[in-house]
Design an enzyme around this catalytic site. Structure first.
Site, mmCIF file in Angstrom:
data_model
loop_
_atom_site.group_PDB
_atom_site.id
_atom_site.type_symbol
_atom_site.label_atom_id
_atom_site.label_comp_id
_atom_site.label_asym_id
_atom_site.label_seq_id
_atom_site.Cartn_x
_atom_site.Cartn_y
_atom_site.Cartn_z
ATOM 1 N N ARG A 175 30.459 -31.263 -37.837
ATOM 2 C CA ARG A 175 30.526 -32.731 -37.894
ATOM 3 C C ARG A 175 29.393 -33.343 -37.072
ATOM 4 O O ARG A 175 28.882 -34.401 -37.402
ATOM 5 C CB ARG A 175 31.878 -33.217 -37.369
ATOM 6 C CG ARG A 175 33.040 -32.935 -38.315
ATOM 7 C CD ARG A 175 34.351 -33.378 -37.723
ATOM 8 N NE ARG A 175 34.646 -32.691 -36.472
ATOM 9 C CZ ARG A 175 35.658 -32.989 -35.670
ATOM 10 N NH1 ARG A 175 36.480 -33.977 -35.982
ATOM 11 N NH2 ARG A 175 35.856 -32.304 -34.554
ATOM 12 N N SER B 62 42.607 -14.931 -37.300
ATOM 13 C CA SER B 62 43.041 -14.883 -35.905
ATOM 14 C C SER B 62 44.122 -13.828 -35.755
ATOM 15 O O SER B 62 44.838 -13.505 -36.724
ATOM 16 C CB SER B 62 43.596 -16.242 -35.467
ATOM 17 O OG SER B 62 44.201 -16.159 -34.191
ATOM 18 N N ILE C 279 32.160 -19.287 -31.545
ATOM 19 C CA ILE C 279 31.887 -18.160 -32.427
ATOM 20 C C ILE C 279 30.847 -18.520 -33.477
ATOM 21 O O ILE C 279 29.914 -17.753 -33.739
ATOM 22 C CB ILE C 279 33.199 -17.682 -33.092
ATOM 23 C CG1 ILE C 279 34.121 -17.065 -32.028
ATOM 24 C CG2 ILE C 279 32.910 -16.675 -34.193
ATOM 25 C CD1 ILE C 279 35.523 -16.754 -32.528
ATOM 26 N N SER D 250 28.428 -25.388 -34.366
ATOM 27 C CA SER D 250 27.906 -26.126 -33.213
ATOM 28 C C SER D 250 28.359 -25.568 -31.870
ATOM 29 O O SER D 250 27.837 -25.973 -30.830
ATOM 30 C CB SER D 250 28.302 -27.606 -33.309
ATOM 31 O OG SER D 250 29.707 -27.746 -33.271
ATOM 32 N N GLU E 155 37.041 -16.464 -25.399
ATOM 33 C CA GLU E 155 36.759 -17.574 -24.490
ATOM 34 C C GLU E 155 35.693 -18.500 -25.077
ATOM 35 O O GLU E 155 34.503 -18.201 -25.072
ATOM 36 C CB GLU E 155 36.317 -17.052 -23.124
ATOM 37 C CG GLU E 155 36.312 -18.128 -22.056
ATOM 38 C CD GLU E 155 36.299 -17.577 -20.650
ATOM 39 O OE1 GLU E 155 36.141 -18.381 -19.717
ATOM 40 O OE2 GLU E 155 36.453 -16.349 -20.483
ATOM 41 N N THR E 156 36.153 -19.617 -25.591
ATOM 42 C CA THR E 156 35.285 -20.644 -26.172
ATOM 43 C C THR E 156 35.823 -22.007 -25.744
ATOM 44 O O THR E 156 36.686 -22.098 -24.869
ATOM 45 C CB THR E 156 35.282 -20.558 -27.713
ATOM 46 O OG1 THR E 156 36.595 -20.901 -28.199
ATOM 47 C CG2 THR E 156 34.912 -19.158 -28.203
ATOM 48 N N GLY F 83 31.286 -24.708 -38.795
ATOM 49 C CA GLY F 83 31.660 -24.813 -37.385
ATOM 50 C C GLY F 83 30.648 -24.142 -36.482
ATOM 51 O O GLY F 83 31.000 -23.453 -35.522
ATOM 52 N N LYS G 122 46.882 -19.790 -40.058
ATOM 53 C CA LYS G 122 46.169 -18.516 -40.072
ATOM 54 C C LYS G 122 46.927 -17.447 -40.862
ATOM 55 O O LYS G 122 46.312 -16.574 -41.471
ATOM 56 C CB LYS G 122 45.898 -18.053 -38.635
ATOM 57 C CG LYS G 122 44.874 -18.921 -37.926
ATOM 58 C CD LYS G 122 43.538 -18.953 -38.676
ATOM 59 C CE LYS G 122 42.478 -19.733 -37.946
ATOM 60 N NZ LYS G 122 41.172 -19.720 -38.645
ATOM 61 N N TYR H 283 49.469 -23.939 -35.936
ATOM 62 C CA TYR H 283 48.153 -23.290 -36.067
ATOM 63 C C TYR H 283 48.324 -21.867 -36.568
ATOM 64 O O TYR H 283 47.605 -21.419 -37.472
ATOM 65 C CB TYR H 283 47.437 -23.298 -34.717
ATOM 66 C CG TYR H 283 46.196 -22.440 -34.696
ATOM 67 C CD1 TYR H 283 45.018 -22.876 -35.302
ATOM 68 C CD2 TYR H 283 46.190 -21.195 -34.059
ATOM 69 C CE1 TYR H 283 43.875 -22.089 -35.297
ATOM 70 C CE2 TYR H 283 45.055 -20.405 -34.047
ATOM 71 C CZ TYR H 283 43.894 -20.849 -34.663
ATOM 72 O OH TYR H 283 42.775 -20.066 -34.657
#
Length: 254
Positions: A38, A144, A18, A15, A196-197, A13, A164, A160
């Site tokens: 991806r 998380s 984080i 791209s 914040e993403t 992940g 986690k 979700y």
């Protein structure tokens, strides 16, 4: 971090968010980083920006929810770099899918990426380490805060959160299996609070105002804060395992 210079790290992940900052930081600390996603266009842009740094970044296309793609990626890493010394399982996602009204395919997608994808990458990374006699490798699971408690005001995130919670359990299970194998390969769980993403904007793609409001209420963590935590875990002496590290915004109410 000196002992990691020239060694190989996989960041899933990579791209955005984080993973993007973790990849950048590891390269600056001299590691040969494989960043997978991806879509690798953003990773390639980062790799171009990092030319001349102490390490290097190589993009590899991979959807971690597809086991055949993960296995192919590890084969490519083996042929290009020999294998993996560090694996940062960062890839993860959430859909706005409450338990009473959620879409089954969205639940399945979360489970396949957040749990099964993480497990397959972990298994293959440890296998790579053992094949080469690497006894000081490191697995870092991006967990998380909601892997330890649930936000009462976010029913869309309950599934979700469950994925986690699974990661929390898997970290301890992996630690015990590694101990049983008499290896010094370490595992760390990093559990950020609100960071914040693009994560929430993707989760609430149909209602971006929800994500905007969520990020506007307090001063949130930044991706670089979590990248710093990865460096902290990797920098610990061999006899020290950063088993669980919770990282919250100062203003976050739990």
């Amino acid at each position: 971090m000196q002992r990691w210079v020239g060694r190989v790290a996989l960041v899933t992940g990579a791209s955005s968010g984080i993973g993007y900052e973790v990849a950048r930081s590891l390269v600056k600390h001299g590691m040969k980083v494989v960043g997978c996603s991806r879509n690798t266009s953003k990773i390639q842009e980062l790799a171009d920006d990092l030319v001349g740094e102490a390490g290097s970044l190589t993009p590899m296309q991979c959807d971690v929810s597809k086991e055949d793609e993960v296995l192919s990626m590890f084969d490519n890493i083996k042929s290009s770099f020999g294998g993996v010394d560090v694996c940062v399982n960062n890839a993860g996602l959430s859909h706005d899918a409450p338990l009473l009204t959620g879409d089954t395919e969205q639940w399945r997608n979360m489970f396949e990426v957040n749990v099964l994808g993480l497990c397959v990458c972990t298994r293959e990374a440890v296998k790579s380490m053992k094949e080469r006699g690497v006894d000081d490798g490191h697995i870092i699971q991006l967990n998380s805060a909601v892997g330890h408690f649930q936000y009462a005001n976010n029913p869309g995130g309950h599934f979700y959160s469950a994925t986690k919670f699974a990661v929390t359990s898997l970290v301890e299970g992996l630690r015990k299996e590694l101990l049983k194998d008499n290896t010094h390969i370490r595992v760390s769980s990093l559990s950020p609070g609100l960071t914040e993403t693009e994560f929430s904007y993707r989760m609430f793609a149909k209602h971006p105002e929800i994500a905007k409001k969520k990020y506007s209420q307090i001063e949130n963590l930044k991706s670089v804060d979590i990248a710093d935590a990865v460096i902290y875990a990797l920098s610990a002496p061999k006899h020290v395992q950063i088993h669980e590290l919770s990282i919250y915004p100062t203003e976050m109410a739990t």
